[in-house]
Write a protein that holds these residues in place. Structure first.
Motif, PDB file in Angstrom:
ATOM      1  N   GLU A 214      24.440  38.827 -20.005  1.00 41.97           N
ATOM      2  CA  GLU A 214      24.266  39.025 -18.650  1.00 41.97           C
ATOM      3  C   GLU A 214      23.216  39.704 -18.440  1.00 41.97           C
ATOM      4  N   TRP A 215      22.381  40.285 -19.042  1.00 41.34           N
ATOM      5  CA  TRP A 215      21.500  41.408 -18.695  1.00 41.34           C
ATOM      6  C   TRP A 215      20.503  40.831 -17.844  1.00 41.34           C
ATOM      7  N   ASP A 216      20.167  39.559 -17.904  1.00 41.44           N
ATOM      8  CA  ASP A 216      18.997  39.400 -17.028  1.00 41.44           C
ATOM      9  C   ASP A 216      19.588  39.316 -15.561  1.00 41.44           C
ATOM     10  N   GLU A 217      20.807  39.193 -15.454  1.00 41.86           N
ATOM     11  CA  GLU A 217      21.190  39.293 -14.154  1.00 41.86           C
ATOM     12  C   GLU A 217      21.780  40.861 -13.628  1.00 41.86           C
ATOM     13  N   LEU A 218      22.158  41.266 -14.669  1.00 45.34           N
ATOM     14  CA  LEU A 218      22.854  42.533 -14.404  1.00 45.34           C
ATOM     15  C   LEU A 218      21.886  43.843 -14.169  1.00 45.34           C
ATOM     16  N   GLY A 219      20.914  43.684 -15.339  1.00 47.19           N
ATOM     17  CA  GLY A 219      19.699  44.819 -15.461  1.00 47.19           C
ATOM     18  C   GLY A 219      19.245  45.045 -14.059  1.00 47.19           C
ATOM     19  N   PRO A 220      18.656  44.093 -13.453  1.00 44.20           N
ATOM     20  CA  PRO A 220      18.181  44.154 -12.086  1.00 44.20           C
ATOM     21  C   PRO A 220      18.905  45.029 -10.893  1.00 44.20           C
ATOM     22  N   ARG A 221      20.131  44.991 -10.956  1.00 45.01           N
ATOM     23  CA  ARG A 221      20.923  45.620 -10.303  1.00 45.01           C
ATOM     24  C   ARG A 221      21.216  47.185 -10.176  1.00 45.01           C
ATOM     25  N   LEU A 222      20.814  47.537 -11.500  1.00 46.71           N
ATOM     26  CA  LEU A 222      20.825  49.054 -11.711  1.00 46.71           C
ATOM     27  C   LEU A 222      19.461  49.842 -11.362  1.00 46.71           C
ATOM     28  N   THR A 223      19.815  51.168 -10.812  1.00 49.14           N
ATOM     29  CA  THR A 223      18.616  51.699 -10.517  1.00 49.14           C
ATOM     30  C   THR A 223      17.989  52.385 -11.840  1.00 49.14           C
ATOM     31  N   PRO A 224      16.992  53.080 -11.612  1.00 49.79           N
ATOM     32  CA  PRO A 224      16.298  53.677 -12.772  1.00 49.79           C
ATOM     33  C   PRO A 224      17.183  54.777 -13.574  1.00 49.79           C
ATOM     34  N   ASP A 225      17.795  55.592 -12.712  1.00 51.79           N
ATOM     35  CA  ASP A 225      18.713  56.739 -12.832  1.00 51.79           C
ATOM     36  C   ASP A 225      20.037  56.089 -13.651  1.00 51.79           C
ATOM     37  N   ASP A 226      20.438  55.012 -13.043  1.00 49.27           N
ATOM     38  CA  ASP A 226      21.835  54.233 -13.858  1.00 49.27           C
ATOM     39  C   ASP A 226      21.145  53.941 -15.150  1.00 49.27           C
TER      40      ASP A 226
END
Length: 215
Positions: A14-26
């Motif tokens: 699900e990375w296409d959906e989940l990845g954008p939800r994380l900050t650079p620090d995350d």
């Protein structure tokens, strides 16, 4: 209880959906844990995988609830979810390409299994491993591999390979170019790489040109 490796595989799927939800620090924190997992063995690797899975639960609690109720399964460290593997998440974040999942992951494994050379091996032949138009594939764990069909027995880059790789944009899409060379081609009735050094070699550039002109 949830298996940590399965959670990593689910995140990859699900990375296409989940990845954008994380900050650079995350992303940095997750990358550090995945790198520790990949470079460790035994109990240390299990702990690192557990840490990465727990962090996903912390960062994305709506998708991965359950807090720290996680386990690792030593005899099945690959994990799997909808055909994705835990290693696929490391490929996405550490290796920086998208050859993952039930289809592309198999293509990645097949292409990396073909005979290849590392940068140092290419340098010893006198060839520049960073020469334009060379196919460079990032293997699991980070090392770069160069499919060996690109070189003559004495280590020179084949002129036909250079011409075709430029047509196929090997710099921008190395996996696609490698797949063209190492997969059966209906127009050529053979894997293109097998025709290098044969009477059919001149057909390779013509076939690649027809393919790219038709796009």
């Amino acid at each position: 209880m949830t298996d940590a490796y399965t959670r990593l595989a689910a995140a990859a799927s699900e990375w296409d959906e989940l990845g954008p939800r994380l900050t650079p620090d995350d992303l940095h924190r997750l990358t550090l844990r995945l790198r520790a997992w990949r470079t460790s063995t035994g109990a240390a690797a299990q702990d690192a995988a557990l840490g990465a899975a727990r962090l996903l639960g912390e960062l994305l609690p709506d998708r991965f609830p359950g807090g720290n109720r996680l386990v690792t399964t030593p005899d099945a460290p690959a994990g799997e979810h909808l055909g994705f593997r835990a290693e696929d998440l490391a490929v996405l974040l550490l290796d920086g390409h998208r050859m993952v999942g039930p289809v592309l992951g198999e293509v990645r494994d097949r292409l990396l299994a073909a005979p290849s050379l590392g940068d140092e091996e290419v340098l010893r032949t006198g060839c520049d491993p960073y020469a334009p138009a060379l196919i460079r594939l990032r293997a699991t764990g980070g090392p770069t591999r160069l499919p060996s069909f690109q070189f003559t027995p004495d280590g020179r880059l084949r002129n036909t390979v250079r011409e075709v790789n430029l047509l196929l944009d090997a710099d921008g899409d190395p996996w696609g170019a490698a797949d063209w060379w190492l997969s059966p081609n209906a127009w050529l009735d053979a894997e293109p790489a097998l025709l290098l050094g044969t009477a059919d070699e001149p057909r390779l550039a013509e076939t690649a040109r027809l393919l790219t002109e038709g796009e």
